[in-house]
Scaffold this active site. Sequence first.
Site, PDB file in Angstrom:
ATOM      1  N   PHE A 123       0.873  -1.174   0.000  1.00 52.12           N
ATOM      2  CA  PHE A 123       0.000   0.000   0.000  1.00 52.12           C
ATOM      3  C   PHE A 123       0.906   1.218   0.000  1.00 52.12           C
ATOM      4  CE2 PHE A 123      -2.702   3.116   2.317  1.00 52.12           C
ATOM      5  CZ  PHE A 123      -3.899   3.000   1.617  1.00 52.12           C
ATOM      6  N   PRO A 128       8.170  10.853   0.903  1.00 53.84           N
ATOM      7  CA  PRO A 128       9.280  11.365   1.723  1.00 53.84           C
ATOM      8  C   PRO A 128       8.960  12.663   2.451  1.00 53.84           C
ATOM      9  CG  PRO A 128      10.119  10.560  -0.371  1.00 53.84           C
ATOM     10  CD  PRO A 128       8.621  10.505  -0.458  1.00 53.84           C
ATOM     11  N   PHE A 156       8.600   4.659   3.215  1.00 54.88           N
ATOM     12  CA  PHE A 156       8.112   3.819   4.318  1.00 54.88           C
ATOM     13  C   PHE A 156       7.000   2.888   3.829  1.00 54.88           C
ATOM     14  CE2 PHE A 156      10.171   7.210   6.699  1.00 54.88           C
ATOM     15  CZ  PHE A 156      10.879   6.476   7.637  1.00 54.88           C
ATOM     16  N   ILE A 157       7.242   2.259   2.697  1.00 56.45           N
ATOM     17  CA  ILE A 157       6.254   1.363   2.120  1.00 56.45           C
ATOM     18  C   ILE A 157       6.498  -0.053   2.629  1.00 56.45           C
ATOM     19  CG2 ILE A 157       5.221   0.488  -0.002  1.00 56.45           C
ATOM     20  CD1 ILE A 157       4.920   3.567   0.631  1.00 56.45           C
ATOM     21  N   ARG A 267      11.621 -15.373  39.598  1.00 58.07           N
ATOM     22  CA  ARG A 267      12.699 -14.539  40.114  1.00 58.07           C
ATOM     23  C   ARG A 267      12.504 -14.293  41.610  1.00 58.07           C
ATOM     24  NH1 ARG A 267      17.764 -12.931  38.359  1.00 58.07           N
ATOM     25  NH2 ARG A 267      18.226 -10.787  38.975  1.00 58.07           N
ATOM     26  N   GLN A 337      10.835  -3.262  32.636  1.00 62.28           N
ATOM     27  CA  GLN A 337      11.288  -2.786  33.943  1.00 62.28           C
ATOM     28  C   GLN A 337      11.297  -3.922  34.961  1.00 62.28           C
ATOM     29  OE1 GLN A 337      12.324   0.262  34.080  1.00 62.28           O
ATOM     30  NE2 GLN A 337      12.756   0.527  36.258  1.00 62.28           N
ATOM     31  N   GLY A 340      14.289  -6.121  34.753  1.00 60.58           N
ATOM     32  CA  GLY A 340      15.574  -5.532  35.092  1.00 60.58           C
ATOM     33  C   GLY A 340      16.533  -5.595  33.914  1.00 60.58           C
ATOM     34  N   GLU A 364      -0.490   4.042  10.005  1.00 64.59           N
ATOM     35  CA  GLU A 364      -1.943   4.053   9.787  1.00 64.59           C
ATOM     36  C   GLU A 364      -2.652   5.091  10.665  1.00 64.59           C
ATOM     37  OE1 GLU A 364      -4.031   0.337   9.215  1.00 64.59           O
ATOM     38  OE2 GLU A 364      -2.155  -0.696   8.844  1.00 64.59           O
TER      39      GLU A 364
END
Length: 383
Positions: A123, A128, A156-157, A267, A337, A340, A364
């Site tokens: 699409f 640019p 960016f196609i 953990r 996060q 870690g 989009e």
Amino acid sequence: MTDWTDWPFFDDEHRALEGEVRDWAQKNLSHAHGSDVDAECRTIVVMLGRAGFLEHTVAHNGDLPDVRRLAIIRAALAYQAGLADFSFAMQGLGSGAISLFGGDEIKKIWLPRVGKGEAIAAFALTEPDTGSDVAAISTTGTRDTDGYVINGAKSFISNGTIADVVTLFARTGSPEDGARGLSAFVLPVSTPGLTVSRRINTIAPHPLAELSLENVRVSDGCRLGEEGDGFKIAMQTLNLFRVTVGAAALGFARRALDEALAFSRERNLGGAPLADHPVTQARLADMATSLDASALLIARAAYEQDMRPGEDHRREAAMAKLHATEEAQSIIDAAVQLHGGRGVEVGSKVEELYREIRALRIYEGASEVQRQVIGKTLVKEGR
């Protein structure tokens, strides 16, 4: 966690499809990208075609694709592998304008091949120097004796490096015509004058490219709709698939929460599993709440589009995409996060998700554009 397909927005057919795609993805997809993204995308398209999933991306007998099916498939594929979701989605977006506006001949040529994974679709809207400002497109389609001559560039196609067919938008009117001067064309990428001028590398590897068009000749039969219908065609195609971008974000976010849950149970911190700590539980609670809120917005928007196809659902779609993509970014960040140092280690699943999610807030229709859509409809209703 609640299975979102259990909600009343979906029926038994949707639930069966979700289970089928989820099981298939677990058996056939690896979460890691290979060294050759183009080859991997081609392989995935063939696999999706053989599994029958790509048939959901194209119109059959005049019926539009079922948005709830598209959303379910994208969420399940994204949970397992971002590149699989990308490959599936682009078959739909790349051929969506053909499904919506194509004549019988163009549909007959391309839709069966796209639905079987025998042709890869793209699409080509962005340029640019133009992003969200579609009305500013400068690629030109100049009238010739038996068609048009197209000159310009697209950027960016998605699938730009591997596509077989492209839906392309060009200015057939004057610059002063703005959005009313655009037209849409469907052409094979093998058309003389259409070349890949540059490969675009991004933080999550995908087959993105800049396309160059130099004296590309197309016949009248390659045009979709009437001359000047391009903006309408682009917007309706994007609106059809916008909700499914949120569904892909939902799949990424679900995987991030599952990864966070598994890690926090394994953990130990201070002699107890990380999951037993109140701070961890509070963070997981926020993640789960955001996830369900996104799922509800997506389910509502997809349901509305399927059940009331002739009505304007831009606000619902914008809300679904905006909330799901923004919250998925937050959920994945929280998962990183919790992990870690392991969360930023290249090759970990949450690190991959962190890279995959970022583009969904842009393509989009960026989040800022979705807010404008929502705000404008609220103001209009208020008047």
